[in-house]
Design a protein around this motif. Sequence first.
Motif, PDB file in Angstrom:
ATOM      1  N   ARG A   1       0.832  -1.213   0.000  1.00  0.00           N
ATOM      2  CA  ARG A   1       0.000   0.000   0.000  1.00  0.00           C
ATOM      3  C   ARG A   1       0.863   1.258   0.000  1.00  0.00           C
ATOM      4  O   ARG A   1       1.903   1.316   0.636  1.00  0.00           O
ATOM      5  N   MET A   2       0.408   2.240  -0.739  1.00  0.00           N
ATOM      6  CA  MET A   2       0.994   3.574  -0.712  1.00  0.00           C
ATOM      7  C   MET A   2      -0.128   4.575  -0.912  1.00  0.00           C
ATOM      8  O   MET A   2      -1.148   4.259  -1.547  1.00  0.00           O
ATOM      9  N   ASP A   3       0.051   5.774  -0.374  1.00  0.00           N
ATOM     10  CA  ASP A   3      -0.873   6.866  -0.659  1.00  0.00           C
ATOM     11  C   ASP A   3      -0.220   7.817  -1.654  1.00  0.00           C
ATOM     12  O   ASP A   3       1.011   7.887  -1.758  1.00  0.00           O
TER      13      ASP A   3
ATOM     14  N   MET B   1       1.134 -10.120   6.930  1.00  0.00           N
ATOM     15  CA  MET B   1       1.226  -8.680   6.736  1.00  0.00           C
ATOM     16  C   MET B   1       2.439  -8.149   7.471  1.00  0.00           C
ATOM     17  O   MET B   1       2.760  -8.600   8.576  1.00  0.00           O
ATOM     18  N   VAL B   2       3.106  -7.165   6.848  1.00  0.00           N
ATOM     19  CA  VAL B   2       4.268  -6.558   7.480  1.00  0.00           C
ATOM     20  C   VAL B   2       4.271  -5.058   7.195  1.00  0.00           C
ATOM     21  O   VAL B   2       4.002  -4.617   6.082  1.00  0.00           O
ATOM     22  N   GLY B   3       4.540  -4.282   8.242  1.00  0.00           N
ATOM     23  CA  GLY B   3       4.637  -2.832   8.106  1.00  0.00           C
ATOM     24  C   GLY B   3       6.045  -2.367   8.427  1.00  0.00           C
ATOM     25  O   GLY B   3       7.007  -3.128   8.274  1.00  0.00           O
ATOM     26  N   GLY B   4       6.181  -1.130   8.890  1.00  0.00           N
ATOM     27  CA  GLY B   4       7.493  -0.622   9.231  1.00  0.00           C
ATOM     28  C   GLY B   4       7.417   0.733   9.913  1.00  0.00           C
ATOM     29  O   GLY B   4       6.329   1.299  10.078  1.00  0.00           O
TER      30      GLY B   4
ATOM     31  N   VAL C   1       2.472  -0.657   4.641  1.00  0.00           N
ATOM     32  CA  VAL C   1       2.156  -2.072   4.842  1.00  0.00           C
ATOM     33  C   VAL C   1       2.191  -2.847   3.524  1.00  0.00           C
ATOM     34  O   VAL C   1       1.749  -2.360   2.486  1.00  0.00           O
ATOM     35  N   THR C   2       2.732  -4.075   3.591  1.00  0.00           N
ATOM     36  CA  THR C   2       2.674  -5.019   2.476  1.00  0.00           C
ATOM     37  C   THR C   2       1.970  -6.280   2.955  1.00  0.00           C
ATOM     38  O   THR C   2       2.245  -6.776   4.050  1.00  0.00           O
ATOM     39  N   MET C   3       1.048  -6.801   2.132  1.00  0.00           N
ATOM     40  CA  MET C   3       0.169  -7.897   2.534  1.00  0.00           C
ATOM     41  C   MET C   3       0.161  -9.020   1.505  1.00  0.00           C
ATOM     42  O   MET C   3       0.441  -8.785   0.324  1.00  0.00           O
TER      43      MET C   3
ATOM     44  N   LYS D   1      -0.078 -14.070  11.674  1.00  0.00           N
ATOM     45  CA  LYS D   1       0.809 -13.174  12.417  1.00  0.00           C
ATOM     46  C   LYS D   1       1.041 -11.887  11.621  1.00  0.00           C
ATOM     47  O   LYS D   1       1.017 -11.893  10.391  1.00  0.00           O
ATOM     48  N   VAL D   2       1.274 -10.815  12.351  1.00  0.00           N
ATOM     49  CA  VAL D   2       1.564  -9.522  11.728  1.00  0.00           C
ATOM     50  C   VAL D   2       2.752  -8.896  12.460  1.00  0.00           C
ATOM     51  O   VAL D   2       2.988  -9.183  13.637  1.00  0.00           O
TER      52      VAL D   2
END
Length: 300
Positions: free
Chosen positions: A86-88, A113-116, A155-157, A188-189
């Motif tokens: 995802r990006m805006d 899912m992983v964010g940062g 986030v990437t899913m 898990k996330v």
Amino acid sequence: MPETTVLIPAYNCGKYIKETLDSVLKQKYKDYEILIIDDGSTDNTSQVIDTFKNKKIKYLRNSENAGIVETLNHGLKIANSEFIARMDADDVMLGNRLEEQISFLQKNADFGMVGGWYRIMDENGRFLSTSKTHQDSDFLKLGLIFRNQFAHPAVTMRTAIVRELAYDPEFQYCEDHDLWIRFSEVCKVTNLPEQYLSYRWYSGNSCNRKQKELKTAVLRLLSRELDKLKVSHSAQELMLHGAVSFGAGPKLFIAKEKQKELKEWYDKVFSSSVLNERYDKSWLIDFRSKVQQLYCGIQG
């Protein structure tokens, strides 16, 4: 078919979208498509995108303004990829985000899912602050009942999971928070400890413009989650819980009477039979202490 779709909903972001797209195209990782869905922009968004002669970019336009949830769900349906990042349209991708997040998901099949971490900037790109999000999956799962633990555009899913879950129109303006909660219930996330995003915060930002609607939706979401934990709650208790979610804690709980009110409320929350069946008692005590310290400014 590309391995990853970078999904970008856009609405009147002509001023910023060139910088956004440039930041994605500079990524070391190259096995991706950029899917831009224009939600009825009335500015020069389409003209700016037309200046990019890059086959990775796919541009679609809604016939009318449909809103973020419908736009994102449309993107989920048509994305041809194993992963969705995802990006805006007004933010900037940082570091080696795509390669590192995709590599993590490939090596950890139990994570969906992983964010940062992310930085916050103003409308002119000036640095304001840095947010270092938590990594521990258990902390994040329970932490989502206290506040949003992820930056949506960082986030990437896994496409298969997010397509099945989808964004819920009932929680417009906090559609991401709701989705993360449901993600954490099926896999898990986590967040990786690297800065992957510069998030632009300004008066025209949708979250900024829709604060009342966002807070109303978040309170409904938190109420739903408290019901799942079998924690009965009055309107006053829900507002207290919501204040922590909205970031008002450090200012609100300076007063001793408010600290007492919070202690009584958290005594009630953490006596939940559901929580005590799910988590070790010592872990819950430690988690509560961290929440009080990090989000409420209360030590111990």
